[in-house]
Design an enzyme around this catalytic site. Structure first.
Site, mmCIF file in Angstrom:
data_model
loop_
_atom_site.group_PDB
_atom_site.id
_atom_site.type_symbol
_atom_site.label_atom_id
_atom_site.label_comp_id
_atom_site.label_asym_id
_atom_site.label_seq_id
_atom_site.Cartn_x
_atom_site.Cartn_y
_atom_site.Cartn_z
ATOM 1 C CD GLU A 98 -1.636 -2.357 1.797
ATOM 2 O OE1 GLU A 98 -2.507 -3.213 1.999
ATOM 3 O OE2 GLU A 98 -0.429 -2.539 2.091
ATOM 4 C CG PHE A 130 -7.706 -10.051 13.411
ATOM 5 C CD1 PHE A 130 -6.412 -10.456 13.728
ATOM 6 C CD2 PHE A 130 -8.086 -10.067 12.075
ATOM 7 C CE1 PHE A 130 -5.528 -10.873 12.728
ATOM 8 C CE2 PHE A 130 -7.209 -10.478 11.077
ATOM 9 C CZ PHE A 130 -5.931 -10.886 11.409
ATOM 10 C CD GLN A 131 -6.075 -7.475 9.696
ATOM 11 O OE1 GLN A 131 -7.148 -7.231 9.138
ATOM 12 N NE2 GLN A 131 -5.017 -7.936 9.036
ATOM 13 C CB VAL A 152 15.456 10.281 -0.874
ATOM 14 C CG1 VAL A 152 16.401 10.688 0.239
ATOM 15 C CG2 VAL A 152 14.287 11.243 -0.934
ATOM 16 C CG PHE A 162 22.890 11.549 0.579
ATOM 17 C CD1 PHE A 162 23.394 12.438 -0.348
ATOM 18 C CD2 PHE A 162 22.325 12.062 1.737
ATOM 19 C CE1 PHE A 162 23.340 13.808 -0.136
ATOM 20 C CE2 PHE A 162 22.261 13.431 1.958
ATOM 21 C CZ PHE A 162 22.767 14.301 1.018
#
Length: 575
Positions: free
Chosen positions: A51, A113-114, A383, A468
């Site tokens: 997601e 649940f969840q 990035v 980086f």
């Protein structure tokens, strides 16, 4: 009045808003909505692997189209996976609606649940976040959410319990009265006169231009001409400001050019246009400043401002221009342009490749991508070092677009953002500049590209490290630790997934490889093996960074890692 289910009303309203697709991962708490999308024409479900990628993709679609894009997550983990991508969307000021499914309404508050509380979870990364606790709320809540996302240019979230999504209520035709309306905000004339007086009084004015200049290119050039002002651009302003701009002197900031930094520091006045550039050390804190922004809360929070103009940049510049005196002294502008030509030449000299080498300078990869990409290509960049090379070597012409996680600074954005851009514009070239760490973090979306047959081209800057972060450690005088990546052959991995893969180590092979990549009709992974020890120097270096690099060199030698110091010297000095 006819009755419809909550899911029908939500999908009706999305279609009325012009939404073409919804990104997400299916789950039982979303069944009402996904089944409704399945049965409709003109809107489709885009099945991603995570997601988070769906939120990034929706944000990219909103960025390139300027219209509402939508993502969705099932209850609990499906919601929390959305979170990072939605932070990026909200901080990038793109209109995105997130549908956060919830557990059955009668179970809320029982540690079911969840169970999570999305209306709290998403509050900080949204302009609007509300629970539909009763079917009768659906029409107004959905319409308010969409209009908030569009008018405030940010994220709106509707939380929908799975059982509520199947219930019915009265359903009038969707109404979105602000969908195609647009207001223009212009400062008061006395404020414009105060700004003009300040700018007319100062001899050396430099403009700092950001993403707020998106619709103000012609007006920007006229004001720059009148003031004899060099134009420095922030990274988010690059795609809007750089094109056909004879006053442009490059970026400033950590990724920028010496010419941009020096143009700002030499000014006795800055005109800040549509930018919330965050790095105060790269802004002239001693200058007299005028700032224009449609968001009044941005004015004065990065540099002290004498005159703040709350307004749209284009309309404000149009009103300001007649009040400005034309400056005949062009020495400040000419010096800045000379500095830019020198800085540009210095950067271009680094973008070379030696045939027969076993790895490539990343600048060379970015330069060739710029040269071979289409005039209307859409670029995304991860990035880290890919953003540096995109900022310095990709050129923009008014048609090309650039998307990245430039405010939120998340890894792993480039490939899913490229997915959203490609679905929005299937006939345009979309090229993702990915870091090896960022690509690996959401590598499952390679399977999404294959399944959807989207012809995204992903160029992986493969330096076997979080490059980086290593640079930051060196600058702080710290030995790099926890940054090494034991990478596979990404091209072979792509081929195993049914995606065209190309691996390049020798610079001599790169031009042909890029040509082959861009000509391929489907998705491609180009695994570009680049030098791990390449340095990217900011436009100015303070004493602490000099000390940091000295400490790093000493520590590396004392810890038996002198070969790293030698390799760094070979890569950056002996060229």
């Amino acid at each position: 009045m006819a009755k419809k289910t909550v899911s029908e009303i939500i999908v009706d309203t999305l279609i009325a808003a012009g939404v073409k697709r919804v990104y997400g991962v299916v789950g039982d708490s979303l069944n009402g909505i996904t089944d409704e999308i399945r049965a409709r024409e003109g809107i489709e479900w885009i099945h991603v692997r995570n997601e988070e990628a769906g939120a990034f993709a929706a944000g990219a679609e909103a960025h390139v189209t300027g219209t509402l894009a939508v993502c969705a997550g099932s209850c609990g983990p499906g919601n929390t996976h959305l979170l990072n991508g939605l932070y990026d969307c909200h901080r990038s000021r793109v209109p995105v609606l997130a549908i956060a499914a919830q557990i059955p309404s009668i179970e809320i508050g029982t540690q079911y649940f969840q169970e999570t509380h999305p209306e709290n979870t998403f509050k900080e990364c949204s302009a609007y976040c509300e629970l539909i606790g009763h079917p009768d709320q659906t029409v107004r809540t959905t319409e308010v959410a969409i209009q908030t996302a569009l008018t405030q240019r940010g994220v709106a979230v509707i939380v929908v319990p799975g059982d509520i999504s199947h219930q019915k209520t009265e359903a009038p035709e969707p109404r979105l009265p602000v969908l195609r309306s647009r207001a223009t905000l212009v400062p008061a004339i006395e404020d414009l006169r105060a700004a003009a007086d300040l700018l007319n009084t100062c001899d050396k004015v430099t403009i700092m231009a950001g993403a707020g200049c998106a619709d103000a290119h012609a007006d920007l050039l006229q004001v720059a001409e009148a003031l004899g002002a060099p134009v420095v651009h922030a990274l988010r302003g690059k795609e809007y400001v750089e094109a056909n701009n004879p006053y442009d002197v490059g970026l400033s900031g950590l990724l920028g050019f010496t010419s941009g930094y020096e143009a700002l520091m030499a000014a006795d006045a800055m005109l800040l246009l549509g930018t919330d550039f965050p790095y105060t050390q790269f802004l002239n804190q001693e200058a007299r400043n005028v700032q224009v922004d449609v968001r009044g809360e941005h004015i004065g929070r990065r540099a002290r401002v004498e005159v703040g103009l709350v307004g749209d940049v284009a309309a404000t510049l149009q009103a300001l221009l007649p009040l400005l005196n034309h400056k005949s002294d062009r020495r400040h502008l000419e010096k800045a342009l000379d500095n830019y030509r020198e800085a540009r030449q210095d950067l271009d000299e680094l973008a070379t490749g030696e045939p027969g080498d076993t790895s490539m300078h990343p600048q060379y990869v970015a330069r060739l991508l710029n040269e071979q990409a289409a005039e209307d290509a859409i670029f995304t960049c991860d990035v880290g070092t890919p953003t540096i090379w995109a900022a310095r070597y990709l050129r923009f012409n008014g048609q090309r677009r650039l998307i990245g996680s430039f405010n939120h600074g998340s890894m792993a954005n480039a490939m899913p953002q490229a997915l959203g851009a490609q679905l929005a514009y299937p006939n345009r070239q979309v090229i993702a500049l990915a870091g090896d760490g960022g690509f690996a973090m959401l590598m499952g979306e390679l399977l999404t590209l294959k399944q959807l047959k989207t012809p995204v081209k992903v160029v992986i800057f493969n330096n076997n490290s979080l490059g980086f972060v290593e640079l930051e450690m060196k600058a702080a005088g710290i030995l790099e630790y926890g940054t090494e990546l034991e990478n596979p052959n990404f091209a072979a991995l792509a081929e195993a997934a049914g995606v065209r893969g190309i691996r390049v180590t020798d610079p001599a092979d790169l031009p042909t490889a890029i040509t082959e990549m861009l000509a391929h009709p489907g998705p491609v992974i180009l695994d570009a093996v680049v030098k791990r020890t390449e340095l990217s120097m900011p436009p100015t270096i303070d004493a602490s960074q000099v000390k940091g690099f000295s400490l790093y060199t000493l520590k590396a030698i004392m810890n038996g890692r002198g070969d790293e110091v030698l390799e760094m010297a070979k890569t950056n000095l002996l060229r």
